[in-house]
Design a protein around this motif. Structure first.
Motif, PDB file in Angstrom:
ATOM      1  N   LEU A   1      10.698  -2.807   9.788  1.00  0.00           N
ATOM      2  CA  LEU A   1      12.140  -2.840  10.042  1.00  0.00           C
ATOM      3  C   LEU A   1      12.702  -3.934   9.145  1.00  0.00           C
ATOM      4  O   LEU A   1      12.547  -5.124   9.425  1.00  0.00           O
ATOM      5  CB  LEU A   1      12.425  -3.128  11.513  1.00  0.00           C
ATOM      6  N   THR A   2      13.316  -3.538   8.054  1.00  0.00           N
ATOM      7  CA  THR A   2      13.794  -4.492   7.056  1.00  0.00           C
ATOM      8  C   THR A   2      15.042  -5.221   7.555  1.00  0.00           C
ATOM      9  O   THR A   2      15.751  -4.729   8.435  1.00  0.00           O
ATOM     10  CB  THR A   2      14.079  -3.756   5.745  1.00  0.00           C
ATOM     11  N   PRO A   3      15.339  -6.408   7.001  1.00  0.00           N
ATOM     12  CA  PRO A   3      16.415  -7.257   7.542  1.00  0.00           C
ATOM     13  C   PRO A   3      17.790  -6.596   7.593  1.00  0.00           C
ATOM     14  O   PRO A   3      18.478  -6.650   8.611  1.00  0.00           O
ATOM     15  CB  PRO A   3      16.418  -8.462   6.592  1.00  0.00           C
ATOM     16  N   TYR A   4      18.207  -5.975   6.501  1.00  0.00           N
ATOM     17  CA  TYR A   4      19.546  -5.389   6.481  1.00  0.00           C
ATOM     18  C   TYR A   4      19.650  -4.219   7.450  1.00  0.00           C
ATOM     19  O   TYR A   4      20.636  -4.082   8.191  1.00  0.00           O
ATOM     20  CB  TYR A   4      19.894  -4.933   5.065  1.00  0.00           C
ATOM     21  N   LEU A   5      18.629  -3.357   7.475  1.00  0.00           N
ATOM     22  CA  LEU A   5      18.643  -2.228   8.407  1.00  0.00           C
ATOM     23  C   LEU A   5      18.599  -2.726   9.841  1.00  0.00           C
ATOM     24  O   LEU A   5      19.265  -2.174  10.730  1.00  0.00           O
ATOM     25  CB  LEU A   5      17.454  -1.289   8.124  1.00  0.00           C
ATOM     26  N   SER A   6      17.831  -3.787  10.093  1.00  0.00           N
ATOM     27  CA  SER A   6      17.790  -4.378  11.434  1.00  0.00           C
ATOM     28  C   SER A   6      19.175  -4.843  11.859  1.00  0.00           C
ATOM     29  O   SER A   6      19.597  -4.651  13.005  1.00  0.00           O
ATOM     30  CB  SER A   6      16.802  -5.552  11.451  1.00  0.00           C
ATOM     31  N   HIS A   7      19.898  -5.451  10.917  1.00  0.00           N
ATOM     32  CA  HIS A   7      21.260  -5.919  11.186  1.00  0.00           C
ATOM     33  C   HIS A   7      22.172  -4.738  11.548  1.00  0.00           C
ATOM     34  O   HIS A   7      22.950  -4.794  12.506  1.00  0.00           O
ATOM     35  CB  HIS A   7      21.791  -6.647   9.956  1.00  0.00           C
TER      36      HIS A   7
END
Length: 431
Positions: free
Chosen positions: A308-314
């Protein structure tokens, strides 16, 4: 053993002896003929004799249905058979087997003349549903739907399924010529759906050929049909993918959607390279924000875990939690089913041409810019291993996938002109 010439009065007067389950009285006139009386008072004529050194006994019938003379004649007939060394029981068993075989043949012939495609199709769906995904089962249902029903999100009525015109055709009449006629009709109107229906029909007829109820009907698979396949033609090869110079326009276009759930869904397709139905069916239980990974329902492996990459998590953290689905909607399923309209709108605003599956090609193509190893991008996307070494020997840790996945996400955002700063507190800033 008591012998008495049977008369109507005597037969009427015979009773079961007290304390016995049954009593047998023998006719003094006809060898082997007896009257069996049970404790409940039921009376039936029987035949008993010796055959090949053993005693055999047969029931002739109920005393109320047989006259004395008729029972005597039947006993005499059976006696002639046994004197010839013939076991009447075997003869009756063979007659019974012949009657059952004739009845089976009659039913089989009746089935050949009456069973239709839709009847066999419904049984096929019932027996195979547990082996299929929800989408695959839905495809089969839609192919044979009658149409004329209200749509969930439109005032228009549903149209008949691609295979509906074959529904009432008798299975025995489904010939190659009939399938070719169908291909001509449907191929001219909706060739893409017809090609899918043609493949499903071929598998269905193979199942019929192996099923005990239909294998006598299906002598050949009418969908193994070169001419029909030529009529339907080959699907167009789709090569569209987002180029790096198109990323700013595309991301800007997603921000113009009034539906944040749909906008996030489309971005998730690009940033993971996953199949549309894999992302649309994500549940909140599949997302681990603490350890930064997602569990995908994979058509190849069953389940796969990706970072779960940072931007997608955001983006996901900003979505409303209206039900169990991450990408919730007002559809009957509770989650996004068809994103084509939103996708087409974004493409029109951005001025790009891309089909909904083009996001997978886009992700794979853009990964080359950061020199991501092909095996890693394939594992993230859920591609089946294409080489022996990949299939049997390579097992990559999630952290290794994350290193590359975060790298490609950051590169895509950079090309799109999106400034994204993950903070140590776990908060993200998007400019």
């Amino acid at each position: 053993m008591k012998w008495d010439n049977f008369t109507a009065d005597r037969v009427a007067s015979f009773k079961c002896k007290a304390g016995c389950k049954q009593s047998i009285f023998w006719d003094g006139k006809t060898p082997g003929l007896g009257l069996r009386i049970t404790a409940s008072g039921a009376k039936s004529y029987i035949f008993q004799t010796e055959l090949h050194g053993k005693t055999i006994r047969m029931t002739i019938g109920d005393q109320r249905a047989w006259s004395i003379s008729g029972a005597q004649a039947e006993a005499s007939r059976l006696k002639v058979k046994t004197d010839q060394g013939i076991d009447p029981r075997q003869v009756e068993a063979e007659k019974r087997a012949a009657r059952e075989a004739a009845e089976t043949a009659r039913k089989a012939q009746e089935s050949r003349e009456t069973v239709t495609v839709i009847k066999a199709w419904e049984k096929y769906l019932t027996e195979r549903k547990r082996f299929w995904s929800e989408r695959h089962y839905s495809d089969h249902v839609n192919m044979m739907q009658s149409g004329g029903e209200k749509r969930a999100r439109s005032s228009k009525l549903t149209v008949p399924g691609v295979l509906r015109s074959l529904a009432n055709v008798r299975l025995i009449d489904l010939t190659q010529e009939r399938v070719q006629e169908w291909a001509n009709e449907e191929g001219a109107v909706r060739a893409g759906r017809a090609r899918l229906a043609f493949r499903l029909l071929k598998v269905f007829l193979t199942w019929c050929g192996e099923h005990t109820d239909y294998r006598e009907i299906i002598v050949s698979n009418a969908a193994k049909n070169k001419k029909a396949r030529e009529i339907l033609g080959k699907p167009e090869t789709l090569n569209g993918a987002l180029q790096k110079e198109q990323l700013p326009a595309w991301f800007n276009a997603t921000k113009q959607l009034n539906n944040p759930v749909m906008a996030t869904y489309l971005q998730a397709l690009l940033l993971t390279g996953s199949r549309p139905n894999e992302i649309s069916s994500l549940k909140w239980a599949d997302i681990d924000f603490q350890w930064c990974h997602m569990t995908i329902r994979d058509k190849v492996e069953g389940l796969r875990v990706i970072p779960l990459t940072p931007y997608l998590s955001h983006l996901l953290a900003m979505l409303p939690r209206r039900n169990q689905w991450v990408f919730s909607s007002n559809s009957a399923s509770g989650h996004i089913i068809d994103a084509r309209k939103a996708h087409e709108k974004v493409c029109a605003i951005a001025g790009v041409t891309l089909d909904i599956y083009g996001f997978r090609r886009s992700f794979a193509s853009l990964c080359d810019w950061v020199e991501m190893p092909a095996g890693i991008s394939a594992q993230i996307q859920g591609h089946k291993p294409s080489a022996l070494r990949e299939k049997h020997y390579i097992r990559r840790e999630l952290d290794l996938l994350r290193m590359w996945h975060v790298k490609i996400e950051a590169w895509i955002l950079e090309q799109a002109g999106i400034e994204f700063i993950p903070t140590q507190a776990g908060l993200q800033v998007v400019k």
